[in-house]
Design a protein around this motif. Sequence first.
Motif, PDB file in Angstrom:
ATOM      1  N   ARG A   1      -5.583   7.437 -31.686  1.00  0.00           N
ATOM      2  CA  ARG A   1      -6.800   8.448 -31.669  1.00  0.00           C
ATOM      3  C   ARG A   1      -7.795   8.187 -30.302  1.00  0.00           C
ATOM      4  O   ARG A   1      -8.173   7.183 -30.256  1.00  0.00           O
TER       5      ARG A   1
ATOM      6  N   THR B   1     -10.665  10.131 -27.891  1.00  0.00           N
ATOM      7  CA  THR B   1     -11.571  10.899 -27.695  1.00  0.00           C
ATOM      8  C   THR B   1     -11.930  11.297 -26.372  1.00  0.00           C
ATOM      9  O   THR B   1     -12.370  10.175 -25.529  1.00  0.00           O
TER      10      THR B   1
ATOM     11  N   GLU C   1     -16.039  17.539 -26.272  1.00  0.00           N
ATOM     12  CA  GLU C   1     -15.260  16.381 -26.515  1.00  0.00           C
ATOM     13  C   GLU C   1     -14.162  16.677 -27.489  1.00  0.00           C
ATOM     14  O   GLU C   1     -14.261  16.967 -28.532  1.00  0.00           O
TER      15      GLU C   1
ATOM     16  N   THR D   1     -10.725  15.449 -29.410  1.00  0.00           N
ATOM     17  CA  THR D   1      -9.997  14.241 -30.157  1.00  0.00           C
ATOM     18  C   THR D   1      -8.746  14.568 -30.446  1.00  0.00           C
ATOM     19  O   THR D   1      -8.259  15.739 -31.229  1.00  0.00           O
TER      20      THR D   1
END
Length: 380
Positions: A101, A103, A136, A138
Amino acid sequence: MTTHAGRTSPLTGPTVADVSGPSRLAELDETISAEELQLAARNHGIPLEALRYDVTPAGLHYLLIHYDIPALDPATHTLSIGGAVDRPLTVTLADLRERQRVTQQVTLECAGNGRALLHPRPVSQPWLVEAVGNAEWTGTPLAPLLREAGIDPEAVDVVFTGADHGVERGVEQDYQRALPIADALREEVLLAYEMNGAPLLPQHGAPLRLIVPGWYGMAHVKWVHSIELRTEPFEGYQNAVAYRVRRDADDPGVPVTRIEPRALVRPPGFPDFMSRRRVLRPGPCTLDGRAWSGHAPVVAVEVTTDGGESWAPAELDPTDAGDFAWRRWRYEWVATPGRYVLGARATDASGRTQPVEQQWNRGGFANNMAQRVEVVVPAE
Ligand SMILES: Nc1nc2c(c(=O)[nH]1)N[C@H]1C(S)=C(S)[C@@H](COP(=O)(O)O)O[C@H]1N2
Ligand SMILES: [Mo]
């Protein structure tokens, strides 16, 4: 009497190609049409006062949607990876959420930003300067997934297909864009499922979209459900016909790729309702705004208060948001009564900067002419 095939014949009726004409240049004195207004109302820009936020709130981020927003169910949505790979695979959103993951802040700008200010004006989505936002994002990096599928060494292009469907200049199509394999394998390229910490909104590509940091908006395919590797260059509409910088309609042109440097001024003072001209009280005033480039980090911003006759250096704020996020700049000004035309221009580490005059091309792409903000400072 001869008839146009498919047009007047009672047996076949009109064709899909009949619903839209060729791309057009407006006459020099032609104002914005109801069709352009229809596009502008669907696809809004960032309100320039929102340049104050480091991260653009989702509802203030610009939008560009060629066709209709598709309704996709995140619970059943799948992504297939196929074509020139050893092991085609299909993954669910839950599978993607279990992977690495990442971001990162990424500034997105539509390649048509600035189009409506060109003379003559290419008739399309009529952006002024506001087709930008910095969110932002992700998601999970694309490259490891492609490698797991086993990339054919002969692969040259990676085609991303969205779930939206329409017709454009007579060509019926799914929204599809290809990236050269080397660009698709860059580590910053993401399959994103969140924007600003929340699941993607329908208009921004829910439940899954591509993020290609540094590239103009058209590369960031929304509602993506299929990825296909190709051993021949992709000749789809959005790569081969649209999104090319051409001198005229017959010029094969060059592909639109990375974002040219641009700085915007956050308009100071308060606006006139109709004209958006600014009224600013006399006295010291900190001008500020944002600057970005998809080629290399911004290294300088200059400010003009006289419509580009003279320029003075602005200060760049320190940043830890990464190379693909816009950067804040500021400039201390003392406003004295009079009329001004403010603007800013960015220069990046590759030496690219912004022109004061238009750099015209047939589709109105990658036009980074410096902004003009009219300001009146009334006598006290
Ligand atoms: N599937 C699909 N993806 C798409 C588009 C589209 O119409 N369909 N528009 C592209 C264009 S031209 C831009 S500028 C960006 C805009 O992204 P945003 O609406 O999230 O700001 O999405 C890109 N991805
Ligand atoms: Mo765009």
